[in-house]
Design an enzyme around this catalytic site. Structure first.
Site, short mmCIF file in Angstrom:
data_model
loop_
_atom_site.label_atom_id
_atom_site.label_comp_id
_atom_site.label_asym_id
_atom_site.label_seq_id
_atom_site.Cartn_x
_atom_site.Cartn_y
_atom_site.Cartn_z
N LEU A 71 0.91 -1.15 -0.06
CA LEU A 71 0.13 -0.01 0.04
C LEU A 71 1.01 1.22 -0.05
O LEU A 71 1.88 1.61 0.88
CB LEU A 71 -0.79 0.04 1.41
CG LEU A 71 -1.94 -0.92 1.33
CD1 LEU A 71 -2.49 -0.49 2.73
CD2 LEU A 71 -2.99 -0.74 0.47
N HIS A 72 0.54 2.20 -0.88
CA HIS A 72 1.21 3.36 -0.88
C HIS A 72 0.78 4.60 -1.49
O HIS A 72 0.99 5.89 -1.36
CB HIS A 72 2.80 3.39 -1.52
CG HIS A 72 2.83 3.39 -2.86
ND1 HIS A 72 2.49 2.21 -3.71
CD2 HIS A 72 2.81 4.38 -3.70
CE1 HIS A 72 2.31 2.49 -4.93
NE2 HIS A 72 2.75 3.98 -5.07
#
Ligand code: UD1
Length: 379
Positions: free
Chosen positions: A218-219
């Site tokens: 996730l980013h």
């Protein structure tokens, strides 16, 4: 006597997802029937060893001819700083064209400078659209395509999307996916999952041996910059680890947000296994043996499709529709019920089998080099 036309292609990289796209292009330039001279420029958008140098080393990318050393800043500052530092380099190198890949700030910044200097822009991975202008990458994609003279696409439907935006289809070339060239080139060197799992506690190793494991990344700002959304996602992921352990390599942005929002306690002691950002061969080794992938990354949606591993995309949309239409990807959004349902289906062996899209055959960079070689010859 007329001066000879420039023949060098100035190739731009800046952020992690650019490196695996540029590696096979540089190799194809070197080894094609008519070699093409490249000047490699790194903007320095990503600068940590784990985010850049280890990819250069693993993928055999030559040391950049120019490093702008830009680093992190706000979008406007980062984009402007790349433009400011790129302009004199462009004038000095005087290339035949500037080749940019993907959709990061380095892509649009260098494309804009080149277009204004009258230097043709070549965009690799053109025509992808999420139709979500709240994503900075979508703005970068649309504008870079508008500025480009040669547009290389990864999926057939991209040409229609570009034509609708007024782009002349004669400039568009469907070549397939260079990211998958790199994946295929490196599969035999990938680091086996068992070796990597040895770094974790013995009970995790035993669980992974019995149940398998998944991968999480996730980013995206939309997932990690809002404390409530990030907390909800992390709760959902820790609950999923009751079924199988999840390896979660942390992007620096995500690590910072987890610390800043005080969310580390939520994860500790669960089967959500935080690691540093992984190298390419480490990630590939885990990916090919994973039971599922949960991600908001563009690249992982494609890599999981290429490897036949089910993928749940934790976003409201994807700019890579072929991974859903033909591949193993399902867009589940951030709704925790939909995520849990998707996981249950995959673990119950009802995940999407998928097939490998046309042109994802390891030959995309060769096709790009041939087209550019012809373009240089025709000028
Ligand atoms: C960028 C790209 C995104 C891509 C992602 C892959 C844009 C608009 N976004 O997002 O499309 O999927 O890279 O990683 O270009 N940082 C470090 N070390 C680094 C790099 C970044 O600590 O080597 C931290 C910085 O604190 C920075 C934050 O990460 O503020 C975000 O970096 P930035 O390059 O602005 O965007 P990404 O979120 O990485």
């Amino acid at each position: 006597m007329s001066t000879p036309l420039p023949r060098t292609i100035l190739c731009v990289v800046g952020a992690r997802p650019n490196f695996m796209k540029m590696a096979p292009i540089l190799a194809a330039f070197r080894h094609g029937s008519t070699p093409i001279n490249a000047h490699l420029l790194h903007t320095g958008q990503h600068y940590d060893h784990t985010m850049q140098q280890q990819f250069f080393d693993a993928l055999g990318i030559p040391r950049p001819d120019t490093d702008l050393g830009v680093g992190s800043a706000s979008h406007a500052q980062q984009t402007a700083e790349i433009m400011r530092r790129f302009e004199p380099v462009l004038r000095k190198v005087h290339p035949a064209a500037v080749l940019v890949v993907g959709d990061v700030n380095s892509t649009i910044a260098c494309a804009l400078v080149a277009a204004k200097e009258g230097v043709p822009v070549i965009h690799v991975e053109a025509g992808l659209r999420s139709y979500d202008r709240s994503m900075p990458e979508e703005i970068n994609r649309v504008l870079t395509d508008q500025l480009s003279e040669l547009l290389f696409t990864t999926e057939l439907s991209a040409e229609e999307r570009l034509t609708r935006e007024g782009i002349d289809p004669r400039r568009v070339h469907f070549v397939g996916n260079v990211m998958i060239d790199t994946l295929r080139d490196n599969l035999s060197r990938a680091i086996p999952a068992e070796r990597q799992l040895a770094a974790f506690d013995t009970d995790i190793q035993a669980r992974a041996a019995a149940d398998g494991f998944g991968i999480v990344t996730l980013h995206r700002p939309s997932n990690v910059d809002d404390p409530n959304i990030l907390e909800q996602l992390l709760r959902c992921l820790t609950e999923t680890t009751e079924q199988l352990p999840l390896i979660f390599p942390l992007h620096p942005r995500t690590r910072d947000r987890i610390e800043a929002f005080g969310l580390r306690g939520l994860i500790e002691g669960s089967g959500l296994l935080l690691t540093e950002p992984l190298g390419y061969l480490e990630m590939l080794g885990l990916l090919r043996e994973a039971r599922l992938v949960l991600t908001d990354s563009g690249g992982l949606q494609e890599e999981s499709t290429a490897l036949g591993i089910p993928c749940l995309t934790l976003r409201e949309n994807t700019e890579r529709p072929i991974t859903v239409e033909e591949g193993t990807n399902t867009v589940v959004g951030r709704d925790v019920t939909a995520i849990a349902r998707g996981v249950k289906e995959i673990l119950g062996d009802r995940g999407k089998a998928g097939k490998i899209p046309e042109g994802w055959d390891g030959e995309a960079a060769r096709r790009i080099a041939e087209t550019i070689g012809q373009w240089l010859a025709d000028r």
